[in-house]
Design a protein around this motif. Structure first.
Motif, mmCIF file in Angstrom:
data_model
loop_
_atom_site.group_PDB
_atom_site.id
_atom_site.type_symbol
_atom_site.label_atom_id
_atom_site.label_comp_id
_atom_site.label_asym_id
_atom_site.label_seq_id
_atom_site.Cartn_x
_atom_site.Cartn_y
_atom_site.Cartn_z
ATOM 1 N N GLN A 59 0.826 -1.199 0.000
ATOM 2 C CA GLN A 59 0.000 0.000 0.000
ATOM 3 C C GLN A 59 0.871 1.263 0.000
ATOM 4 O O GLN A 59 0.524 2.270 -0.623
ATOM 5 C CB GLN A 59 -0.925 0.001 1.214
ATOM 6 N N ILE A 60 2.011 1.184 0.689
ATOM 7 C CA ILE A 60 2.955 2.307 0.687
ATOM 8 C C ILE A 60 3.498 2.525 -0.714
ATOM 9 O O ILE A 60 3.551 3.665 -1.204
ATOM 10 C CB ILE A 60 4.108 2.049 1.679
ATOM 11 N N LEU A 61 3.899 1.434 -1.367
ATOM 12 C CA LEU A 61 4.412 1.537 -2.739
ATOM 13 C C LEU A 61 3.375 2.176 -3.653
ATOM 14 O O LEU A 61 3.689 3.086 -4.439
ATOM 15 C CB LEU A 61 4.795 0.153 -3.262
ATOM 16 N N GLU A 62 2.143 1.708 -3.539
ATOM 17 C CA GLU A 62 1.075 2.254 -4.378
ATOM 18 C C GLU A 62 0.871 3.741 -4.086
ATOM 19 O O GLU A 62 0.667 4.543 -4.999
ATOM 20 C CB GLU A 62 -0.213 1.476 -4.135
ATOM 21 N N GLY A 63 0.935 4.099 -2.802
ATOM 22 C CA GLY A 63 0.776 5.497 -2.425
ATOM 23 C C GLY A 63 1.890 6.391 -2.943
ATOM 24 O O GLY A 63 1.686 7.593 -3.179
ATOM 25 N N LEU A 64 3.063 5.806 -3.127
ATOM 26 C CA LEU A 64 4.203 6.550 -3.663
ATOM 27 C C LEU A 64 4.229 6.547 -5.190
ATOM 28 O O LEU A 64 5.159 7.053 -5.802
ATOM 29 C CB LEU A 64 5.509 5.952 -3.131
ATOM 30 N N GLY A 65 3.185 5.964 -5.790
ATOM 31 C CA GLY A 65 3.101 5.929 -7.246
ATOM 32 C C GLY A 65 3.900 4.820 -7.886
ATOM 33 O O GLY A 65 4.277 4.897 -9.057
ATOM 34 N N ILE A 66 4.161 3.748 -7.117
ATOM 35 C CA ILE A 66 4.959 2.620 -7.591
ATOM 36 C C ILE A 66 4.072 1.379 -7.647
ATOM 37 O O ILE A 66 3.152 1.228 -6.843
ATOM 38 C CB ILE A 66 6.153 2.377 -6.633
ATOM 39 N N GLN A 67 4.347 0.485 -8.605
ATOM 40 C CA GLN A 67 3.584 -0.761 -8.726
ATOM 41 C C GLN A 67 3.562 -1.506 -7.386
ATOM 42 O O GLN A 67 4.607 -1.853 -6.853
ATOM 43 C CB GLN A 67 4.219 -1.678 -9.774
ATOM 44 N N LYS A 68 2.365 -1.791 -6.861
ATOM 45 C CA LYS A 68 2.287 -2.436 -5.549
ATOM 46 C C LYS A 68 2.631 -3.919 -5.599
ATOM 47 O O LYS A 68 2.922 -4.521 -4.562
ATOM 48 C CB LYS A 68 0.892 -2.247 -4.954
ATOM 49 N N ASP A 69 2.590 -4.525 -6.804
ATOM 50 C CA ASP A 69 2.906 -5.945 -6.916
ATOM 51 C C ASP A 69 4.382 -6.171 -7.243
ATOM 52 O O ASP A 69 4.764 -7.199 -7.805
ATOM 53 C CB ASP A 69 2.021 -6.629 -7.960
ATOM 54 N N LEU A 70 5.227 -5.221 -6.858
ATOM 55 C CA LEU A 70 6.662 -5.324 -7.094
ATOM 56 C C LEU A 70 7.282 -6.373 -6.172
ATOM 57 O O LEU A 70 7.199 -6.251 -4.954
ATOM 58 C CB LEU A 70 7.329 -3.966 -6.837
ATOM 59 N N PRO A 71 7.903 -7.420 -6.725
ATOM 60 C CA PRO A 71 8.600 -8.389 -5.863
ATOM 61 C C PRO A 71 9.870 -7.749 -5.298
ATOM 62 O O PRO A 71 10.733 -7.303 -6.052
ATOM 63 C CB PRO A 71 8.956 -9.542 -6.816
ATOM 64 N N MET A 72 9.978 -7.700 -3.981
ATOM 65 C CA MET A 72 11.146 -7.086 -3.355
ATOM 66 C C MET A 72 12.280 -8.083 -3.150
ATOM 67 O O MET A 72 13.435 -7.692 -3.018
ATOM 68 C CB MET A 72 10.757 -6.466 -2.012
#
Length: 328
Positions: free
Chosen positions: A202-215
């Motif tokens: 959700q943080i990634l999505e809020g920062l404008g980044i794909q939320k399904d990014l494998p870290m």
């Protein structure tokens, strides 16, 4: 007829060892009680290694640092770590590669009595952070709090860094108001009645980044992969075959339940569902671009201690010899 049967059996017994030796071995370094063992257990139980043409050797390691040391020293062939480490190594002249393993990272959870509903509510609160001051999730949370609540959590909250199990214990004792912990520890806290304030996706999505990014992903050297091309492709095929079983079969989770150390059904289901939610269903250009965005942000926040002199994600971090469907 009996003689022929005996002769055939004898030949099979003689040839079996040589056939087994012909399989290329893949040595996987893994934390002895880590969640990666769940997947490797499934792989072994269903003989997915043999079915995909390689021999699996699981090598226990004591910590994440020990895993990277083992990989660098050639004691293992594959480990699970993040693409930031891969980027650092490539910048240093090492040719490591990553293929996605999981999108599960962590969550921020709060005690109901602390009345924390937004990131702004963390001001002045006692906040536990797993992984240390340079942890990726912590840096992303700080960035999102600055963007949405105009607060610097590192200065405006009372931060306590610690190991994930210790932070869970301290949280359960009521000595912290909130905690940012890894997904498997967060799942256990949810069962204790803690509320999820926000997840890393959700943080990634809020920062404008794909939320399904494998870290995190399976990491290995490019040199080794070229020398053992069939073995690494077989290994990744076996990995995703095991993931498919874990995604679809409740019975498989019942079988591996002892590895989860979940005495309560609610904890067991929470761990199972969180693992399933993190299985990458797709990976493509969008996710690679998202990794680049995230890396640039982390380099700004974490500085040289986190990424060295890099400001952008180097080319060639992700392994292209195996693929998942592209994301829509």
């Amino acid at each position: 007829m009996n003689y022929l049967r005996i002769l055939s059996l004898s030949l099979a017994l003689i040839l079996a060892p040589s056939l087994a030796q012909a399989l290329d071995k893949v040595r996987v370094g893994v934390l002895e009680f880590g969640t990666v063992n769940w997947e490797l257990d499934v792989m072994q139980a269903h003989q997915l290694a043999e079915a995909n043409g390689f021999e699996l050797e699981v090598v226990p390691v004591a910590s994440g640092d020990a895993a990277t040391v083992a990989l660098l020293g050639g004691a293992v062939d594959v480990i699970v770590t993040d693409w930031i480490w891969v980027a650092q190594q490539r910048a240093a002249g090492q040719n490591y590669l990553l293929f996605p393993y999981s999108t599960s990272v962590g969550s921020l959870l709060a005690s109901p009595s602390a009345k924390i509903h937004t990131l702004a509510d963390l001001k002045g609160k006692k906040l536990g952070v797993a992984g240390g001051a340079k942890d990726k999730s912590w840096l992303l949370l700080r960035a999102y709090a600055q963007q949405t609540a105009q607060i610097d959590l590192a200065k405006q909250a009372e931060i306590q860094y610690g190991a994930p199990p210790l932070l869970n214990e301290v949280m359960q004792k009521g000595e912290l108001d909130a905690v940012l912990n890894f997904w498997n520890f967060a799942a256990r806290l949810q069962d204790q009645g803690l509320a999820t304030v926000i997840t890393v996706p959700q943080i990634l999505e809020g920062l404008g980044i794909q939320k399904d990014l494998p870290m995190i992903g399976w990491v290995f050297s490019e040199t080794w992969a070229k020398e053992h091309e069939a073995a690494i492709q077989g290994f990744l095929s076996a990995s995703y075959a095991a993931k498919k079983l874990m995604q679809t079969s409740d019975e498989e989770w019942v079988r591996i339940r002892p590895r989860l150390k979940a005495d309560k059904d609610s904890v067991f289901f929470a761990l199972r569902d969180a693992f399933r939610a993190g299985i990458p269903a797709c990976f493509g250009e969008k996710q690679q671009a998202a990794a680049g965005q995230t890396f640039k942000l982390l380099s700004e926040l974490g500085g040289k201690d986190l990424v060295g002199d890099l400001t952008e994600l180097p080319q060639g971090v992700f392994y292209s010899g195996f693929s998942l469907p592209p994301c829509p």
